[in-house]
Design an enzyme around this catalytic site. Structure first.
Site, short mmCIF file in Angstrom:
data_model
loop_
_atom_site.label_atom_id
_atom_site.label_comp_id
_atom_site.label_asym_id
_atom_site.label_seq_id
_atom_site.Cartn_x
_atom_site.Cartn_y
_atom_site.Cartn_z
N SER A 117 -4.56 23.70 7.12
CA SER A 117 -5.98 23.99 6.93
C SER A 117 -6.49 24.93 8.02
CB SER A 117 -6.77 22.68 6.97
OG SER A 117 -8.15 22.95 7.03
N LYS A 158 -6.53 28.60 -4.48
CA LYS A 158 -6.69 27.13 -4.42
C LYS A 158 -8.08 26.79 -4.96
CE LYS A 158 -6.56 23.30 -1.07
NZ LYS A 158 -7.90 22.74 -1.15
N HIS A 204 -10.78 20.30 -4.87
CA HIS A 204 -11.07 20.05 -3.46
C HIS A 204 -11.18 18.53 -3.20
CE1 HIS A 204 -12.35 22.76 -0.01
NE2 HIS A 204 -12.51 21.57 0.53
C1 LIG Z 1 -11.01 15.37 5.15
C2 LIG Z 1 -10.65 16.50 4.21
C3 LIG Z 1 -10.72 17.81 4.66
C4 LIG Z 1 -10.40 18.87 3.82
N1 LIG Z 1 -10.46 20.14 4.31
C5 LIG Z 1 -10.12 21.17 3.50
C6 LIG Z 1 -10.14 22.51 3.99
O1 LIG Z 1 -10.44 22.77 5.14
N2 LIG Z 1 -9.82 23.51 3.12
C7 LIG Z 1 -9.46 23.25 1.82
O2 LIG Z 1 -9.16 24.19 1.08
N3 LIG Z 1 -9.41 21.99 1.34
C8 LIG Z 1 -9.73 20.96 2.14
N4 LIG Z 1 -9.70 19.68 1.65
C9 LIG Z 1 -9.24 19.44 0.27
C10 LIG Z 1 -7.72 19.27 0.26
O3 LIG Z 1 -7.08 20.46 0.63
C11 LIG Z 1 -7.18 18.85 -1.10
O4 LIG Z 1 -7.55 19.81 -2.08
C12 LIG Z 1 -7.65 17.46 -1.54
O5 LIG Z 1 -7.73 16.59 -0.43
C13 LIG Z 1 -6.68 16.90 -2.56
O6 LIG Z 1 -7.16 15.68 -3.07
P1 LIG Z 1 -6.63 14.24 -2.58
O7 LIG Z 1 -7.16 14.04 -1.21
O8 LIG Z 1 -7.22 13.32 -3.60
O9 LIG Z 1 -5.11 14.25 -2.61
C14 LIG Z 1 -10.01 18.60 2.49
C15 LIG Z 1 -9.91 17.28 2.03
C16 LIG Z 1 -10.24 16.23 2.88
C17 LIG Z 1 -10.12 14.82 2.34
#
Ligand SMILES: Cc1cc2nc3c(=O)[nH]c(=O)nc-3n(C[C@H](O)[C@H](O)[C@H](O)COP(=O)(O)O)c2cc1C
Length: 266
Positions: free
Chosen positions: A4, A130, A154
């Site tokens: 990230s 993404k 996301h």
């Molecule tokens: C705490 C947290 C921070 C995240 N930060 C980002 C980020 O900085 N950039 C991004 O593209 N996705 C971010 N995401 C989304 C994740 O990349 C991912 O798409 C998502 O967590 C997948 O779903 P899941 O947690 O149910 O497996 C974040 C998710 C969480 C839970």
């Protein structure tokens, strides 16, 4: 593993740790469309120099979602942690809300026709989008010459009410028709969920929060436990559905919902 832009460790530290576990580990760099193109380019060049093989451009975040929980609790990343890719130290992070911090660097004017050719001009890494949830965006990614799409909402953290990724996946796979690679994330909580996503045509499944929960439970050992649990569930699911290899996992392994009621096969 996808790194990230908000990671608390540098790309080089994360690469070194990953390669220490598996010498052939591949890393992708997650990227936002940024106001400061100079910094965006710097992040890309660093990721490429460190050996990352792909950039995952997050397309679902021109702004952050309405996150009442973060606002009510005045959420800030805990003291002492930095965001090295964004060049923010703990003081920068503590000094403003997460929302204000995000808006300070993120360009809310996403434009694929401008952004993807620009990415191509500054990096040789693969370019993935993404946050795709529709056939239309899958076709757009093909038109723009992207290498792949990550079907993602996301983790449901952006727009409340958008489709679950497992429901959006089939139309993206159909639109892709093998012309672009399709991965998926969001709500994958077991090896059986992984199996279903592969059966619906995903080439690969990513997880977000399960890794964090494993980490909170027992550090590195907790993440190992999470991975072993998913692996065992996945393997048993393959055995119980008569799949001898991942190639055998197809739609035919799933139940069919008919107008006169569901027929459970899984
Ligand atoms: C705490 C947290 C921070 C995240 N930060 C980002 C980020 O900085 N950039 C991004 O593209 N996705 C971010 N995401 C989304 C994740 O990349 C991912 O798409 C998502 O967590 C997948 O779903 P899941 O947690 O149910 O497996 C974040 C998710 C969480 C839970």
């Amino acid at each position: 593993m996808c790194i990230s832009s908000f990671a608390n460790y540098s790309v080089s530290d994360i690469r070194a740790a990953g390669l220490g576990v598996r010498g052939d580990m591949r890393h992708a760099m997650q990227l936002y469309t940024m106001k400061d193109r100079g910094l965006e380019e710097k992040i890309l060049r660093k990721a490429e120099a460190e050996g990352c093989s792909a950039v995952f451009l997050t397309a679902d975040s021109p702004v952050l979602g309405v996150r009442y929980n973060e606002w009510r609790n005045d959420f800030r990343t805990p003291k002492g942690l930095n965001f090295p890719a964004l060049e923010w130290d703990s003081r920068d992070i503590q000094g403003r809300t997460h929302d204000d911090g995000f808006m300070s660097f993120n360009d809310d004017g996403h434009n694929w026709a401008r952004d993807i050719p620009w990415l191509r001009s500054v990096t040789k890494m693969e370019i993935w989008i993404k946050g795709v949830l529709t056939a239309e965006d899958t076709l757009k990614a093909i038109e723009m010459g992207c290498d792949g799409v990550l079907v993602s909402n996301h983790g449901g953290r952006q727009l409340d009410g958008v489709a679950a990724t497992i429901d959006a996946l089939p139309e993206c796979v159909e639109a892709a028709a093998g012309r672009i690679r399709i991965h998926v994330d969001g709500g994958i909580r077991s090896g059986t969920d992984m199996f279903k996503a592969l059966a619906l045509g995903a080439e690969h499944v990513w997880v977000g929060r399960p890794a964090i929960w494993g980490l909170a439970y027992d550090g590195e050992k907790g993440v190992d436990l999470m991975l072993d649990t998913f692996y065992n569930e996945f393997k048993r699911c393959m055995q119980l559905t008569g799949c001898n290899s991942v190639k055998d996992i197809t739609k035919a392994c799933l139940g069919v919902v008919r107008s006169d009621g569901p027929l459970a096969r899984l």
